[in-house]
Design a protein around this motif. Structure first.
Motif, short mmCIF file in Angstrom:
data_model
loop_
_atom_site.label_atom_id
_atom_site.label_comp_id
_atom_site.label_asym_id
_atom_site.label_seq_id
_atom_site.Cartn_x
_atom_site.Cartn_y
_atom_site.Cartn_z
N GLN A 186 -3.55 8.02 -0.89
CA GLN A 186 -3.14 6.67 -1.23
C GLN A 186 -3.03 6.51 -2.75
OE1 GLN A 186 -5.32 3.63 0.77
NE2 GLN A 186 -4.21 1.94 -0.15
N GLU A 195 0.86 -1.17 0.00
CA GLU A 195 0.00 0.00 0.00
C GLU A 195 0.91 1.23 0.00
OE1 GLU A 195 -4.03 -1.45 2.35
OE2 GLU A 195 -2.41 -0.55 3.50
N GLY A 239 -4.68 9.42 5.13
CA GLY A 239 -4.29 8.70 3.93
C GLY A 239 -3.18 9.34 3.14
N PHE A 253 1.46 5.42 -0.03
CA PHE A 253 0.85 6.69 0.39
C PHE A 253 1.78 7.84 0.01
CE2 PHE A 253 -0.76 3.36 3.06
CZ PHE A 253 -2.10 3.67 3.28
N PRO A 263 -2.69 6.44 8.27
CA PRO A 263 -3.32 5.40 7.44
C PRO A 263 -4.84 5.35 7.54
CG PRO A 263 -2.35 4.42 9.39
CD PRO A 263 -1.99 5.88 9.44
#
Length: 552
Positions: free
Chosen positions: A251, A244, A388, A246, A357
């Motif tokens: 994101q 993931e 995010g 960022f 997050p």
């Protein structure tokens, strides 16, 4: 490490036995069919009546013993092997296409990489331990199997098994077996240095325990910045890794960031610029299914033809409402301001990066604790970090010195602090990332890479803390302890000597009492701008228990 086998489906994907078929009724005379039908109906009535009686009777009977839920019992979990994965040397990226694994060119003529490690023992007993290559080949046997553990009540005089400045050319694994059902206490670090080429500077990294979930903050993929994510699987189970990403704008949905297979005993490198190009601030959440992995980011800077430093970005503490980083070396504020005002040098100053997050913004209060107490940031120290995304807070403007950075909010976040050395435009400089650390407890093994200037940087937050530290020397001895009494809200630095009683110092055993305290090793080179920071790692875990409940 425990392996788990997943259930498999039948070949046809159904619950029916393979090869069964359904047939139609045969042709019978009408009378016989009707007689058979009536007989079947009568039989069905009898069965229904019987079933009702059974249901009624079952409702009146007490539940069988096997349907009761037993109270949860605490079950001891055997202590596992202590394991740390040391990254391989920094490599110059030669060329790659977006989304593919990289190719690397040879290192510079002066590049050198080595591992320093220590394994703690007591009462004359060292746990079986070794430094190995990823394929399982033993590079250094630190200690053999000691056999029977010492008897209870035996004098617990400490000793150590040591690897001192061992040259390496690939990723290695430091492992130590449990003794008397207690996890071994061990720690290692890899150090890379070069005085020529594009990757000149110093980069050091702890040998980290593999994990299925980790965060790395501080990457950049803008022009002249190269970020290579290195995934190492030291287990015997394949790992499937998903990333993931960022950035400043939130994101990043990157094709090719999911389902990355890392085979057992191998390393896989991923160029982050192929997944998220042009990102000035980039955080990576690494999750793996199956085998755990050790993740680091090789980050390097090249400003035109001028090397801007190299470092290994390591995973820090998990998302939490407070993150603490120490070993933060800040240069003269006037010099930092003049340099960062020049084109291409905006990232040449100290800064805190925060990644949130979750779905809610975080209002973060940032505090800097120096030798004389708390220092106020010109920005005021309070910032709103967007959910995010990655937010940067400049730490420039405070007097030069060593600091502990504390960031707190009511929303969980991850953080890391950039440390820079070098104030002259057009001259080689270096960069390091101080990862968020862990509160100090008892008997942390702190490896100290060999060569250069080494300092233990210790920070206490709210009230006074007492730190006890004992040098580990290359002859395997743990020397007499020294004590540092640190006032709350301050940071202390302790120079690491080259030798203690004519033996090289390779590490420390560190324990803390009192208020929350944190530590890091700051590594520099005399006469050069080299810098790297190693956060103290958690102490070994004792025997654990887990609740187990049994029911039907």
């Amino acid at each position: 490490m425990h392996e788990r086998t997943l259930p498999t489906q039948s070949p046809d994907g159904t619950g029916s036995p393979a090869g069964t078929t359904t047939r139609g009724s045969s042709a019978l005379p009408a009378g016989k069919r009707r007689a058979g039908t009536l007989a079947g109906l009568a039989g069905a009535a009898v069965l229904l009546a019987g079933a009702g009686a059974v249901v009624a009777a079952g409702a009146l009977l007490p539940a069988p013993e096997s349907s009761r839920t037993l109270p949860a019992a605490a079950v001891a979990v055997p202590a596992g092997e202590s394991l740390g994965v040391c990254p391989g040397p920094a490599r110059l990226l030669e060329g790659t296409e977006a989304g593919t694994d990289p190719q690397f060119s040879p290192e510079s003529d002066t590049a050198a990489s080595s591992v320093t490690a220590a394994v703690l023992g007591a009462s004359g007993i060292l746990p079986a331990s070794r430094l190995s290559q990823l394929d399982g080949t033993t590079a250094v046997e630190i200690a053999k199997d000691p056999g029977q553990p010492p008897a209870e009540g035996a004098r617990q005089e400490l000793l150590a098994g040591v690897v001192a400045n061992r040259p390496v050319d690939q990723a290695t694994v430091l492992s130590a077996d449990a003794v008397a059902n207690q996890q071994a206490t061990a720690g290692g670090a890899m150090k890379y240095t070069a005085t020529d080429g594009d990757l000149q500077g110093t980069a050091a990294a702890n040998c980290l325990q593999p994990s299925n979930d980790q965060w790395l903050t501080g990457a950049s993929t803008t022009v002249g910045r190269t970020s290579v994510l290195v995934l190492t699987n030291a287990s015997t189970t394949p790992a499937t890794v998903s990333l993931e990403l960022f950035g400043i704008g939130g994101q990043i949905q990157a094709p090719g960031s999911r389902g990355l297979l890392v085979a057992p005993g191998t390393t896989r490198s991923v160029v982050l610029g192929g997944l998220a190009p042009g990102e000035a601030r980039l955080s990576v959440h690494v999750r793996s299914a199956g085998g755990p992995v050790a993740a680091t980011i090789q980050q390097s800077v090249l400003r035109g033809l001028t090397p801007g430093g190299v470092d290994f970005i390591a995973a820090g503490a998990a998302p939490a409402v407070r993150q603490v980083m120490t070993g933060v070396d800040i240069q003269d504020p006037a010099g930092v301001s003049a340099l960062t005002g020049r084109n291409g040098y905006q990232d040449a100053g100290p800064a805190l990066q925060i990644t949130v997050p979750g779905p809610s913004d975080a209002v973060v209060e940032v505090k800097l604790y120096g030798r004389d107490g708390e220092k106020t940031l010109p920005s005021g120290g309070v910032v709103t970090a967007k959910a995010g995304s990655v937010t940067e807070v400049s730490l420039a403007g405070v007097p030069a010195g060593h600091y502990t950075v504390s960031a707190a909010s009511d929303v969980s976040f991850v953080a890391s602090t950039r440390v820079t050395r070098g104030l002259e435009e057009g001259r080689p400089s270096d960069v390091a990332w101080a990862a968020s650390g862990f509160r100090l407890g008892s008997q942390h093994v702190v490896p100290v890479p060999q060569g250069g200037l080494r300092q233990l940087v210790l920070g206490a937050l709210d009230t006074r803390a007492t730190i006890t530290y004992s040098a580990i020397t290359a002859d395997g001895k743990v020397r007499a302890p020294s004590t540092a009494d640190i006032a709350g809200g301050t940071t202390a630095s302790i120079a690491v000597p080259d030798k203690a009683d004519d033996a090289d110092v390779v590490g420390y055993v560190v324990s803390a009492a009192g208020d929350a305290a944190y530590g890091a090793v700051l590594v520099q080179q005399d006469g050069r701008n080299d810098v790297s920071a190693l956060a103290f790692q958690p102490a070994a875990a004792g025997q654990e228990t887990v609740p187990v409940s049994i029911n039907y």
